[in-house]
Write a protein that holds these residues in place. Structure first.
Motif, mmCIF file in Angstrom:
data_model
loop_
_atom_site.group_PDB
_atom_site.id
_atom_site.type_symbol
_atom_site.label_atom_id
_atom_site.label_comp_id
_atom_site.label_asym_id
_atom_site.label_seq_id
_atom_site.Cartn_x
_atom_site.Cartn_y
_atom_site.Cartn_z
ATOM 1 N N CYS A 296 -48.615 25.075 73.751
ATOM 2 C CA CYS A 296 -48.146 23.695 73.885
ATOM 3 C C CYS A 296 -46.967 23.702 74.846
ATOM 4 N N ASN A 297 -46.832 22.609 75.560
ATOM 5 C CA ASN A 297 -45.766 22.488 76.551
ATOM 6 C C ASN A 297 -44.996 21.197 76.272
ATOM 7 N N PRO A 298 -44.163 21.207 75.195
ATOM 8 C CA PRO A 298 -43.467 19.972 74.809
ATOM 9 C C PRO A 298 -42.437 19.562 75.842
ATOM 10 N N GLU A 299 -41.964 18.331 75.686
ATOM 11 C CA GLU A 299 -40.905 17.866 76.582
ATOM 12 C C GLU A 299 -39.694 18.777 76.431
ATOM 13 N N ARG A 300 -39.189 19.236 77.538
ATOM 14 C CA ARG A 300 -38.144 20.257 77.512
ATOM 15 C C ARG A 300 -36.840 19.725 76.938
ATOM 16 N N THR A 301 -36.291 20.457 75.982
ATOM 17 C CA THR A 301 -34.959 20.185 75.443
ATOM 18 C C THR A 301 -33.981 21.121 76.136
ATOM 19 N N LYS A 302 -32.971 20.566 76.757
ATOM 20 C CA LYS A 302 -32.055 21.394 77.532
ATOM 21 C C LYS A 302 -31.091 22.140 76.618
ATOM 22 N N PHE A 303 -31.133 23.457 76.676
ATOM 23 C CA PHE A 303 -30.157 24.277 75.958
ATOM 24 C C PHE A 303 -30.154 25.665 76.572
ATOM 25 N N THR A 304 -29.091 26.397 76.293
ATOM 26 C CA THR A 304 -28.978 27.780 76.749
ATOM 27 C C THR A 304 -28.922 28.678 75.527
ATOM 28 N N ALA A 305 -29.941 29.513 75.372
ATOM 29 C CA ALA A 305 -29.977 30.421 74.226
ATOM 30 C C ALA A 305 -28.904 31.479 74.366
ATOM 31 N N SER A 306 -28.378 31.922 73.226
ATOM 32 C CA SER A 306 -27.374 32.987 73.239
ATOM 33 C C SER A 306 -28.019 34.255 73.785
ATOM 34 N N PRO A 307 -27.337 34.978 74.675
ATOM 35 C CA PRO A 307 -27.939 36.161 75.288
ATOM 36 C C PRO A 307 -28.287 37.223 74.253
ATOM 37 N N VAL A 308 -29.404 37.898 74.476
ATOM 38 C CA VAL A 308 -29.904 39.005 73.658
ATOM 39 C C VAL A 308 -30.514 38.530 72.339
ATOM 40 N N SER A 309 -29.904 37.559 71.682
ATOM 41 C CA SER A 309 -30.322 37.152 70.344
ATOM 42 C C SER A 309 -31.775 36.698 70.317
ATOM 43 N N ASN A 310 -32.500 37.125 69.289
ATOM 44 C CA ASN A 310 -33.912 36.822 69.157
ATOM 45 C C ASN A 310 -34.127 35.677 68.167
ATOM 46 N N PRO A 311 -35.181 34.864 68.334
ATOM 47 C CA PRO A 311 -35.482 33.828 67.338
ATOM 48 C C PRO A 311 -35.795 34.436 65.977
ATOM 49 N N VAL A 312 -35.665 33.619 64.930
ATOM 50 C CA VAL A 312 -35.888 34.084 63.560
ATOM 51 C C VAL A 312 -36.742 33.061 62.816
ATOM 52 N N PHE A 313 -37.740 33.538 62.061
ATOM 53 C CA PHE A 313 -38.464 32.683 61.122
ATOM 54 C C PHE A 313 -37.591 32.482 59.882
ATOM 55 N N HIS A 314 -37.398 31.228 59.488
ATOM 56 C CA HIS A 314 -36.570 30.940 58.319
ATOM 57 C C HIS A 314 -37.069 29.672 57.656
ATOM 58 N N ARG A 315 -37.535 29.802 56.403
ATOM 59 C CA ARG A 315 -38.042 28.676 55.630
ATOM 60 C C ARG A 315 -39.139 27.901 56.381
ATOM 61 N N GLY A 316 -40.012 28.643 57.040
ATOM 62 C CA GLY A 316 -41.144 28.030 57.723
ATOM 63 C C GLY A 316 -40.842 27.456 59.090
ATOM 64 N N TYR B 273 -35.776 29.411 64.288
ATOM 65 C CA TYR B 273 -34.393 29.129 64.678
ATOM 66 C C TYR B 273 -34.001 29.988 65.873
ATOM 67 N N ILE B 274 -33.306 29.370 66.816
ATOM 68 C CA ILE B 274 -32.742 30.085 67.962
ATOM 69 C C ILE B 274 -31.251 29.796 68.011
ATOM 70 N N LEU B 275 -30.456 30.844 68.140
ATOM 71 C CA LEU B 275 -29.011 30.676 68.277
ATOM 72 C C LEU B 275 -28.691 30.301 69.717
ATOM 73 N N LEU B 276 -27.896 29.244 69.890
ATOM 74 C CA LEU B 276 -27.523 28.801 71.221
ATOM 75 C C LEU B 276 -26.213 29.445 71.650
ATOM 76 N N GLU B 277 -25.951 29.318 72.936
ATOM 77 C CA GLU B 277 -24.802 30.004 73.524
ATOM 78 C C GLU B 277 -23.487 29.565 72.904
ATOM 79 N N ASP B 278 -23.404 28.314 72.445
ATOM 80 C CA ASP B 278 -22.143 27.793 71.909
ATOM 81 C C ASP B 278 -22.055 27.918 70.391
ATOM 82 N N GLY B 279 -23.030 28.582 69.757
ATOM 83 C CA GLY B 279 -22.991 28.769 68.309
ATOM 84 C C GLY B 279 -23.815 27.768 67.533
ATOM 85 N N LYS B 280 -24.394 26.779 68.211
ATOM 86 C CA LYS B 280 -25.268 25.832 67.541
ATOM 87 C C LYS B 280 -26.647 26.454 67.338
ATOM 88 N N LEU B 281 -27.527 25.705 66.666
ATOM 89 C CA LEU B 281 -28.871 26.187 66.392
ATOM 90 C C LEU B 281 -29.903 25.209 66.935
#
Length: 267
Positions: free
Chosen positions: A65-85, A88-96
């Motif tokens: 799927c190619n959803p409408e792009r949400t602009k964000f910068t992922a935190s470097p190195v950090s990998n996504p995590v499955f959590h409660r279905g 989650y991706i950690l963003l560069e500024d500490g948000k999720l």
């Protein structure tokens, strides 16, 4: 197309391979350990793909799927995590950023909380706590300081952890493992694959311990490297949570970006 291995059977010839990726390049591929794999591109087009393994162990085709792009910068190195279905991706500024596969056309949602950690860090590793909570390991410049935060899902705030309650965390790669241990010298420590004067060839013994096979570095290659007035044994680098002194020995270590932790336990 070269095959990429998912799981390796050290005692036999059976290997599990990743399903071939024909259409898109994914920055992250995460596996939920239940026959489902999700690929995510957070850099270019923010493509998302899902692949399911059938009962015979055969992977089906990727559904993209190619959803409408949400602009964000992922935190470097950090990998996504499955959590409660959810993913989650950690963003560069500490948000999720959160992705719900049931609403794949909506893409990622950036949560209003939690907010930033309030300080600059060099590396970050998002992981699910063994009690079902999200955690993040933050590594400062030159290894100091190292902080661990747990997400309070009631207030949606990051809370700093002062103790791991006897656990050890092995991180620094795209694979993070958390283990409860009775070995006091390993409790409340974070282990990183940063190595002192590591040789090109590592001799290892194949041993049986507590009914499990494992590779253990052979003491025959024990070398020492002198840093200032201190001598360090060739080994991985670790940091004890709550440690106050500046870990100067981190400066002399070598990053191992291609490392991966292997958990030999069945639990």
């Amino acid at each position: 197309m070269p095959k990429q291995i998912l799981n390796v059977d050290l005692l036999g010839d059976d290997n599990d391979y990743l399903p071939p990726i024909y259409k898109f390049w994914f920055e992250h591929i995460i596996y939920d350990s239940m026959c489902k794999m999700v690929g995510i591109d957070t850099v270019c087009l923010q493509n998302i793909g899902c692949c399911i393994q059938n009962n015979d162990g055969v992977w089906g085709r990727w559904a993209y799927c190619n959803p409408e792009r949400t602009k964000f910068t992922a935190s470097p190195v950090s990998n996504p995590v499955f959590h409660r279905g959810l993913i989650y991706i950690l963003l560069e500024d500490g948000k999720l950023a959160v992705f719900d596969e049931c609403k794949d056309e909506e893409g990622f949602e950036i949560l209003e909380k939690p907010r930033s950690f309030g300080f600059v860090y060099e590396d970050s590793y998002l992981v699910e706590f063994d009690q079902g909570e999200l955690m993040v390991v933050l590594i400062g410049r030159r290894g100091s300081p190292i902080n661990i935060f747990k997400l309070n899902e009631h207030t949606m705030e990051w809370e700093k952890m002062e103790s791991l309650d006897g656990r050890a965390i092995f991180t620094g790669t795209l694979t993070t493992i958390m283990k409860k241990t009775v070995i006091k010298s390993m409790q409340n420590k974070i282990f990183l694959p940063r190595l002192y004067d590591w040789p090109d060839i590592v001799s290892a013994d194949f041993v049986l311990r507590d009914g499990e096979f494992a590779f253990v570095e052979s003491r025959r290659v024990d070398k020492k490297v002198k840093v200032g007035n201190d001598a360090y044994i060739t080994n991985m680098w670790s940091y004890e949570l709550g440690q106050r002194e500046n870990p100067r020995d981190f400066w002399e270590t070598e990053r191992m970006d291609y490392s991966i932790w292997v958990d030999f336990s069945n639990s």
